[in-house]
Design an enzyme around this catalytic site. Structure first.
Site, PDB file in Angstrom:
ATOM      1  N   GLU A   1      -6.231   1.309  11.745  1.00 46.61           N
ATOM      2  CA  GLU A   1      -5.228   1.940  10.879  1.00 46.61           C
ATOM      3  C   GLU A   1      -5.801   3.031   9.986  1.00 46.61           C
ATOM      4  O   GLU A   1      -5.218   4.102   9.847  1.00 46.61           O
ATOM      5  CB  GLU A   1      -4.533   0.888   9.998  1.00 46.61           C
ATOM      6  CG  GLU A   1      -3.487   0.039  10.697  1.00 46.61           C
ATOM      7  CD  GLU A   1      -4.091  -1.064  11.548  1.00 46.61           C
ATOM      8  OE1 GLU A   1      -5.316  -1.271  11.505  1.00 46.61           O
ATOM      9  OE2 GLU A   1      -3.319  -1.724  12.270  1.00 46.61           O
TER      10      GLU A   1
ATOM     11  N   HIS B   1       1.714 -11.317   6.272  1.00 44.45           N
ATOM     12  CA  HIS B   1       2.584 -10.527   7.149  1.00 44.45           C
ATOM     13  C   HIS B   1       3.993 -10.363   6.593  1.00 44.45           C
ATOM     14  O   HIS B   1       4.919 -10.080   7.340  1.00 44.45           O
ATOM     15  CB  HIS B   1       2.668 -11.171   8.538  1.00 44.45           C
ATOM     16  CG  HIS B   1       1.437 -11.003   9.358  1.00 44.45           C
ATOM     17  ND1 HIS B   1       0.262 -11.674   9.087  1.00 44.45           N
ATOM     18  CD2 HIS B   1       1.169 -10.222  10.436  1.00 44.45           C
ATOM     19  CE1 HIS B   1      -0.657 -11.326   9.980  1.00 44.45           C
ATOM     20  NE2 HIS B   1      -0.129 -10.442  10.807  1.00 44.45           N
TER      21      HIS B   1
END
Ligand SMILES: Cc1ncc(C[n+]2csc(CCOP(=O)(O)OP(=O)(O)O)c2C)c(N)n1
Ligand SMILES: [Mg+2]
Lengths: 329, 451
Positions: B185, B254
């Site tokens: 990322e 998450h």
């Protein structure tokens, strides 16, 4: 390591040598002046001088073509001068004035020039590495034959994002030259104290990226290595790494007490390896220039630098409305 | 010509220092780079180098002197053969101009102007579409229109998207424009930002926004700030998108809602659609925008269907809220999946005779504050609804805006309905409790309406 061209096998004409001499001297004198203006309180905050490293950018710019891009860290004054940005605009940015490249809103660490394809000036160590690969990504996407010079330090070479970038640059064959300006120190931490490998460029091997170490005090060696790297990238063979061994004479920034190295270490470098002195000698011994010619060059450069300082002092501070502009396009 | 050597500022904060030691004496020749003195600052002892060539004509400040102010002459440098007496009276030191007065605070508008035109004209043909399809259509239409637009991210191409948002796009646009990245990322956010500097218009998909924390340096320091730092020369026209907030039973790492984080950053725009038509219309606007846009989607909403106008080139402007339901007793302000609770609560409140006006902000930056203020001036009460944490929430910002701009109109304190102030638990019952619920919204409305 590729065979290094030394100054004995000159790969430049007398005119080229003179041009490198001028370009390096401009950077040196400009940086000395910046240090002086800092001392007078006209420049504030962080100010990272490039003195000692001049041969790196001048050698690589000699290998670049119009349209090639460059991006670097906060130690960026030399890169801007070498790619042809106006000393007045750079100095006025250092003093935070309207006439600066970023209208005074960027400062020493944050300047840009679309015209000269200079993409900054970045203050987060190693952030410019994926950004530079992104510039190369755009060039490849547009298939325009350009290459991007992505400069970063020996300290930056320990950031994870560098290796994320190496991986993608190799995977996607990006025309990116990763230039590690190894000046042996990251602030006060020497390479030995921070870096597991002696030759940083060898880390590229793990990604299948070719690279080499280069004597960064020798502008002709840098130029030769730059030409190899540029040819590799333009031939569509993907990225290339140049680890350029150089040395910074001054402190990391202005407020560096420099207790991590001896005065003798610095003096030895200056006396024996100075990149400007080396070219000066070549010019004189090769009878390409006389002492008087070089004095005249020095005088011209001093005039340019003094004019930039005057410009930077006299340019007004940015209008208060500038606070609110350029936040959104 | 003789020049004065001035006491230097050797750090950003230094105003005075001790001239600890002279390393040169009168009559010495110095050249640029020679160390002349040691100066003690508030932080350290530093070496002071010469910047000019010359001979030390006179030392004006003796070593050991404390409290020497920056810019005071400490020595005089003369040229070879010149005498100190040749020097004229010292010229006053040029100081940086004094900072001018602070910018005036802008005043709150008395009666806000609000754009209430409907998103599509009466009689427009509509089709039912899921949010997922709408997002894909929005991206695909813009990619057809502009070759500079491309999509990159993990599993976006061959896998057809981790959440199937980019289904079919690799087939249509090919691997040059729909690009699978390694799991990296920080790296690919940086490469995409560099590509935007270089003239492209990237769409970066984060598999979820939780993983964008690895990339937040590039989103904020590189993408959001460069236009400003370059004095307007170059910025990052790009979209960072992906699911944000809680899905179901995926645990603390998450499930975070990042709306309030990104909303804080000047230089970013932040969209957080609820419906499919907004997902499509805002996506198209985001891709065309010349600024970095954070586009916060929601996994639970991906499969839900809404009316989408069946017209060419449907866009939704940023900074224009949508009033889903008009009412007179209370204003409920929400965005993204919070709208689900807001609308359900409004339905149930209507059964109890409470008329709620429900506003979907759609974009958080720019935020349509006038729409909120105008509504609160009518209802005199406000409840905000979001999934994120309470401290520093979107709702707390809205509350402050209402307090500053419509204080006299309030008949009750604004209540912020938010997720609970805890990491998201896994257990089904605990997760239900951690999230905002329709019942909590109803209770808050009853509290502010004193019912
Ligand atoms: C992410 C990050 N960490 C720390 C710093 C503070 N910092 C600025 S420069 C620097 C040293 C970098 O050294 P190097 O990469 O070798 O570059 P050089 O200064 O030698 O040119 C540090 C630690 C920063 N700017 N960014
Ligand atoms: Mg270094």
């Amino acid at each position: 390591m590729a065979a290094r061209k030394t100054t004995k096998q000159t790969n430049a004409s007398a005119e080229e040598l003179k041009a490198y001499y001028k370009d390096m001297l401009l950077i040196r004198r400009f940086e000395e002046k910046a240090g002086q203006l800092y001392g007078m309180g006209l420049i504030g905050g962080f100010c990272h001088l490039y003195i000692g490293q001049e041969a790196v950018v001048v050698g690589l710019e000699a290998a670049a073509e119009e349209g090639d891009k460059r991006i670097t860290s906060y130690r960026d004054h030399g890169h801007m001068l070498a790619c042809g940005m106006d000393p007045n605009g750079v100095m006025a940015e250092l003093t935070g004035r309207e006439g600066g490249y970023s209208k005074g809103k960027g400062g020493s660490m944050h300047m840009f020039s679309k015209e000269k394809h200079f993409y900054g000036g970045h203050g987060i160590v190693a952030a410019q590495v994926p950004l530079g690969a992104g510039l190369a990504f755009a060039d490849k996407y547009k298939d325009n034959g350009r290459v991007s010079f992505t400069y970063f330090g020996d300290g930056a070479a320990n950031q994870g994002q560098v290796y994320e970038t190496f991986n993608m640059a190799a995977l996607w064959g990006l025309p990116c030259i990763f230039v590690i300006e190894n000046n042996q120190y990251a602030m006060g931490t020497s390479q030995q104290r921070s870096t597991s490998s002696a030759e940083i460029y060898e880390r590229g091997l793990a990604f299948g990226i070719k690279g080499e170490a280069v004597d960064g005090m020798d502008v002709l060696a840098v130029k030769a290595a730059g030409e190899t790297a540029v040819a590799h990238c333009r031939a569509g063979k993907g990225p290339y790494i140049l680890e350029i061994k150089t040395y910074r004479y001054r402190g990391h920034s202005m407020s560096d007490p420099a207790k991590y190295r001896t005065r003798e270490e610095v003096q030895k470098m200056r006396d024996e390896r100075d990149p400007i002195e080396q070219v000066r000698e070549l010019l004189l011994t090769g009878k390409h220039a006389t002492e008087d010619d070089l004095k005249a060059i020095d005088k011209d450069i001093k005039a340019v630098v003094n004019a930039s300082a005057e410009f930077a002092k006299n340019s007004p501070e940015p209008a208060l409305e500038e606070l609110w502009t350029d936040i959104y396009a | 010509m003789a020049t004065e050597i001035l006491m230097p500022a050797l750090s950003p904060t230094m105003e005075e220092g001790t001239l600890a030691k002279w390393l040169v004496k009168e009559g010495d020749t110095v050249k640029s780079g020679d160390i002349m003195a040691e100066i003690e600052t508030d932080k350290a002892t530093m070496e002071f180098e010469a910047t000019d060539e010359g001979v030390i004509g006179k030392i004006l400040i003796a070593e050991g002197t404390e409290g020497v102010k920056v810019n005071v002459a400490i020595a005089i440098l003369v040229e070879d053969g010149e005498s100190v007496d040749d020097i004229a009276a010292p010229a006053p030191v040029a100081a940086a101009p004094a900072p001018a007065a602070a910018a005036p605070v802008t005043e709150a508008p008395a009666a806000p102007q609000v754009d209430e035109t409907p998103d599509w004209p009466e009689g427009t043909k509509l089709k039912q579409q899921t949010v997922r399809e709408a997002l894909r259509d929005g991206m695909s239409e813009e990619m057809r229109a502009n070759d500079d637009v491309f999509l990159m991210g993990e599993e976006v191409a061959e896998y057809q998207g981790a959440y199937k948002i980019s289904q079919g796009m690799l087939d249509e646009f090919g691997s040059r424009r729909v690009i699978d990245t390694p799991i990296t990322e920080h790296g690919f956010a940086g490469i995409a930002t560099g590509a935007a500097f270089g003239g492209l218009r990237p769409i970066v998909e984060f598999m979820t926004f939780n993983f964008a924390m690895q990339a937040i340096d590039h989103i904020i320091n590189s993408a959001a700030k460069t236009l400003y730092m370059s004095g307007g020369q170059m910025g990052a026209p790009m979209v960072f998108r992906g699911p944000n907030g809680a899905a179901a039973r995926v645990g603390a790492q998450h499930s975070q809602d990042y709306a309030a984080w990104y909303m804080q950053v000047p230089g970013l725009k932040v969209a957080m659609p609820y419906s499919a038509s907004d997902a499509k219309g805002l996506m198209k606007t985001a891709i065309r925008d010349d600024n970095p846009v954070i586009f916060l989607e929601n996994e639970i909403l991906y499969g839900q269907s809404f009316d989408v106008p069946d017209i060419d080139d449907y866009t939704v402007p940023f900074g224009k809220a949508r009033i889903w339901r008009t009412g007179t007793d209370v204003t409920i302000v929400s965005f993204g999946i919070g709208m689900k609770y807001a609308l359900e609560a409004a339905d149930k409140l209507a059964e109890d005779g409470i008329s709620a006006e429900v506003i979907d902000l759609r974009t958080l930056r720019p935020m349509d504050a006038p729409a909120i203020i105008k509504s609160v001036m009518k209802t005199n009460r406000c409840v905000t609804v979001e999934e994120g944490w309470p401290q520093g929430s979107v709702g707390s910002y809205i509350s402050s805006v209402i307090m500053q701009e419509a204080f006299d109109y309030l008949d009750a304190p604004v209540i912020n309905c938010t997720g609970k102030d805890v990491p998201m638990p896994y257990a089904a019952n605990l997760e239900r409790h951690a999230l905002i619920t329709t019942d909590e919204v109803i209770a808050a409305v009853k509290q502010v309406t004193y019912k």
